[in-house]
Write a protein that holds these residues in place. Structure first.
Motif, PDB file in Angstrom:
ATOM      1  N   UNK A   1     -42.754 -14.835 142.520  1.00 41.65           N
ATOM      2  CA  UNK A   1     -43.994 -14.919 141.706  1.00 41.65           C
ATOM      3  C   UNK A   1     -44.138 -13.818 140.537  1.00 41.65           C
ATOM      4  N   UNK A   2     -44.770 -14.418 139.400  1.00 42.91           N
ATOM      5  CA  UNK A   2     -45.070 -13.935 138.162  1.00 42.91           C
ATOM      6  C   UNK A   2     -46.433 -14.126 137.975  1.00 42.91           C
ATOM      7  N   UNK A   3     -47.208 -12.978 137.479  1.00 39.72           N
ATOM      8  CA  UNK A   3     -48.724 -13.123 137.088  1.00 39.72           C
ATOM      9  C   UNK A   3     -48.546 -13.903 135.708  1.00 39.72           C
ATOM     10  N   UNK A   4     -49.663 -14.786 135.393  1.00 41.14           N
ATOM     11  CA  UNK A   4     -49.992 -15.125 133.963  1.00 41.14           C
ATOM     12  C   UNK A   4     -51.434 -14.814 133.706  1.00 41.14           C
ATOM     13  N   UNK A   5     -51.621 -14.279 132.758  1.00 43.13           N
ATOM     14  CA  UNK A   5     -53.116 -13.884 132.347  1.00 43.13           C
ATOM     15  C   UNK A   5     -53.606 -14.810 131.278  1.00 43.13           C
ATOM     16  N   UNK A   6     -54.490 -15.733 131.387  1.00 45.06           N
ATOM     17  CA  UNK A   6     -55.113 -16.726 130.495  1.00 45.06           C
ATOM     18  C   UNK A   6     -55.787 -15.997 129.319  1.00 45.06           C
ATOM     19  N   UNK A   7     -55.927 -16.638 128.399  1.00 45.66           N
ATOM     20  CA  UNK A   7     -56.778 -16.149 127.211  1.00 45.66           C
ATOM     21  C   UNK A   7     -57.861 -17.138 126.818  1.00 45.66           C
ATOM     22  N   UNK A   8     -59.085 -16.742 126.620  1.00 42.07           N
ATOM     23  CA  UNK A   8     -60.068 -17.258 125.816  1.00 42.07           C
ATOM     24  C   UNK A   8     -60.452 -18.606 126.554  1.00 42.07           C
ATOM     25  N   UNK A   9     -60.320 -18.647 128.047  1.00 37.97           N
ATOM     26  CA  UNK A   9     -60.604 -20.067 128.775  1.00 37.97           C
ATOM     27  C   UNK A   9     -61.885 -20.690 128.758  1.00 37.97           C
ATOM     28  N   UNK A  10     -62.747 -19.720 128.893  1.00 43.05           N
ATOM     29  CA  UNK A  10     -64.060 -20.202 129.057  1.00 43.05           C
ATOM     30  C   UNK A  10     -64.938 -19.781 127.701  1.00 43.05           C
ATOM     31  N   UNK A  11     -64.710 -18.487 126.988  1.00 42.12           N
ATOM     32  CA  UNK A  11     -65.078 -18.339 125.640  1.00 42.12           C
ATOM     33  C   UNK A  11     -64.513 -17.382 124.841  1.00 42.12           C
ATOM     34  N   UNK A  12     -64.902 -17.033 123.801  1.00 37.16           N
ATOM     35  CA  UNK A  12     -63.971 -15.988 122.979  1.00 37.16           C
ATOM     36  C   UNK A  12     -64.522 -14.550 123.369  1.00 37.16           C
ATOM     37  N   UNK A  13     -65.427 -14.801 124.245  1.00 34.80           N
ATOM     38  CA  UNK A  13     -66.044 -13.262 124.814  1.00 34.80           C
ATOM     39  C   UNK A  13     -65.459 -12.951 126.257  1.00 34.80           C
ATOM     40  N   UNK A  14     -64.381 -13.900 126.668  1.00 34.41           N
ATOM     41  CA  UNK A  14     -63.622 -13.520 127.827  1.00 34.41           C
ATOM     42  C   UNK A  14     -62.822 -12.111 127.680  1.00 34.41           C
ATOM     43  N   UNK A  15     -62.743 -11.488 128.785  1.00 37.38           N
ATOM     44  CA  UNK A  15     -61.760 -10.315 128.996  1.00 37.38           C
ATOM     45  C   UNK A  15     -60.576 -10.660 128.359  1.00 37.38           C
TER      46      UNK A  15
END
Length: 494
Positions: free
Chosen positions: A43-57
């Motif tokens: 397993x490898x982690x994938x960290x998503x970007x701006x899925x909900x909004x541009x203010x996401x962490x």
């Protein structure tokens, strides 16, 4: 780990984490990833970007909060971003010791309405930028094969060709449940001279999840799928969850048998859910060793007594790769030929009229503020009614079959995003311009333009000025889509 697994052709599970505004689920995600394997698959982690909004962490901020080091694939979404944002992330990733990146143009930015000046750094130039700046990094991009009109489906594969030429080491399919389209994408990749690994995005699907996904651009939930999921939900929520995990486990087994390099797993949020999925896969694997055995199990998993057979395509639309029948309208053909002739006459640099026009555009008067403003207004007045020009200052009409990319709400020049539905733009107010380009290219014999010419991003400092002086700036021969380009354009790519 991801790089090694892809190189050694070992099936791998990339598990997605969506940080949200605060990343509060990070500790739970980390505990899930401590298992290290789904069954015997790494397993490898994938960290998503701006899925909900541009203010996401941000993915980097979410990664920095992890208490243990994890093999991680970061995402970069081009929503409301430019070259400088991407280069800044590369520097931050260097500092964190990360060198794996999935580059996406991104879904529609929340609150973005057509006509607003929001632009997206699309994946093709983003891949070029990173590949040039970090030649040894592992880079991925997306492909959405779940398209059911020829124009949008063909345009997806045209753009995928560009992504691979721009430096993608692997492609991740967007979320879908149509096994025939999974096979189609795999067959397309196998026919390429140099295939690269394919991953497939998967997630458990319940009636509630399907209701949410119907609002996600590019995800297809057919009426018959929805009816089946509703029937399962009517039995009980526990029954619906069990059936969703059963089909998810079955789908993963099938993708592995089809030859996919791994999965991009979404919608699994806790160690308990991951363990339940693992148990489901183990229970199914022993009796499924071939694709024929898998198909015999997959089709009944989408059947409920009293309901018609589930179909995964929208009503009245079921295009398959290899089928070709669309043609540009008479108006679209006329428009292309007229604009192509005008371009050759004025901008080819090969005839007296073009050379004379170039001499005129290079006069010093256009470099003073008033002259520059006047020329900008003239170009916009002439090209605006003809092609919808926004005077980006770096005209790409020759590379887009005279369909202005600025008329795409996201400003995408190299091809469509994954969010179209039956040729309609993700914004819902128009036909996707890349469907028009596809029809024009196939009718006029210009498909190579849409697969071979990698169009750089428009730099912010060139916008809202005339492109004509730049077009006729003394040029050098270079490997830039086989065309002559201005010296300053070549410098910007170095």
């Amino acid at each position: 780990m991801l790089r090694e697994a892809l190189r050694e052709q070992r099936f791998i599970c990339v598990v997605e984490f969506v940080p949200g505004l605060s990343g509060e689920r990070g500790a739970v995600f980390e505990s899930m990833m401590q298992r290290a394997q789904l069954g015997h698959w790494p397993m490898v982690a994938a960290v998503a970007d701006r899925v909900s909004s541009s203010q996401d962490l941000s993915p980097l901020a979410a990664y920095s909060r992890l208490t243990h080091s994890l093999p991680t694939l970061l995402h970069f979404s081009g929503k409301d971003r430019g070259r400088h944002d991407l280069l800044r992330q590369l520097e931050q990733m260097d500092a964190a010791g990360l060198d794996q990146l999935l580059l996406l143009s991104g879904d529609r930015l929340p609150g973005h309405e057509p006509g607003q000046p929001v632009r997206y750094l699309e994946s093709v130039p983003a891949l070029q930028i990173v590949r040039q700046a970090r030649p040894s990094w592992l880079l991925g991009a997306a492909l959405n094969p779940f398209k059911y009109h020829e124009e949008e489906g063909g345009a997806q594969y045209f753009k995928a060709e560009k992504k691979l030429a721009a430096g993608a080491d692997f492609l991740t399919l967007q979320l879908g449940f149509d096994a025939q389209k999974h096979r189609e994408a795999r067959q397309w990749m196998q026919r390429r001279a140099v295939p690269v690994p394919l991953l497939a995005c998967v997630m458990p699907l319940t009636f509630k999840t399907a209701t949410l996904l119907e609002q996600v651009p590019g995800v297809v939930i057919s009426p018959s799928m929805r009816d089946l999921l509703a029937a399962e939900e009517a039995v009980s929520r526990a029954h619906a969850r069990e059936r969703s995990l059963f089909r998810l486990g079955l789908q993963i087994i099938g993708l592995r048998l089809m030859g996919y390099a791994g999965i991009h797993l979404s919608g699994i949020h806790t160690p308990a859910q991951l363990q339940a999925l693992e148990q489901m896969i183990h229970a199914q694997q022993e009796g499924i060793q071939t694709l024929a055995q898998w198909s015999a199990a997959w089709e009944p998993s989408w059947q409920v007594s009293g309901l018609p057979t589930v179909t995964f395509h929208p009503a009245y639309a079921d295009w398959h790769m290899g089928e070709s029948g669309v043609r540009a309208t008479v108006r679209e053909q006329y428009r292309y030929h007229v604009l192509s002739a005008v371009h050759t006459l004025l901008f080819s640099r090969r005839n007296p009229i073009s050379r004379g026009f170039g001499w005129l555009c290079r006069r010093p008067v256009w470099r003073i503020p008033r002259g520059a403003r006047w020329l900008h207004q003239l170009e916009r007045c002439l090209k605006g009614p003809a092609v919808g020009c926004y005077t980006c200052g770096s005209c790409r009409l020759e590379d887009t079959l005279y369909v202005c990319p600025e008329t795409c709400p996201k400003g995408l020049a190299n091809g469509p995003c994954g969010g179209t539905r039956l040729n309609r733009c993700e914004f819902g107010d128009r036909e996707c311009i890349h469907s028009v380009k596809y029809r024009t290219a196939t009718t006029t014999g210009q498909t190579h333009v849409l697969t071979e010419r990698l169009i750089p991003c428009v730099e912010a400092d060139t916008r809202h000025q005339s492109s004509w002086p730049r077009w006729f700036t003394p040029a050098v021969e270079g490997k830039h889509h086989g065309r002559r380009v201005p010296d300053d354009a070549i410098k910007k790519t170095k």
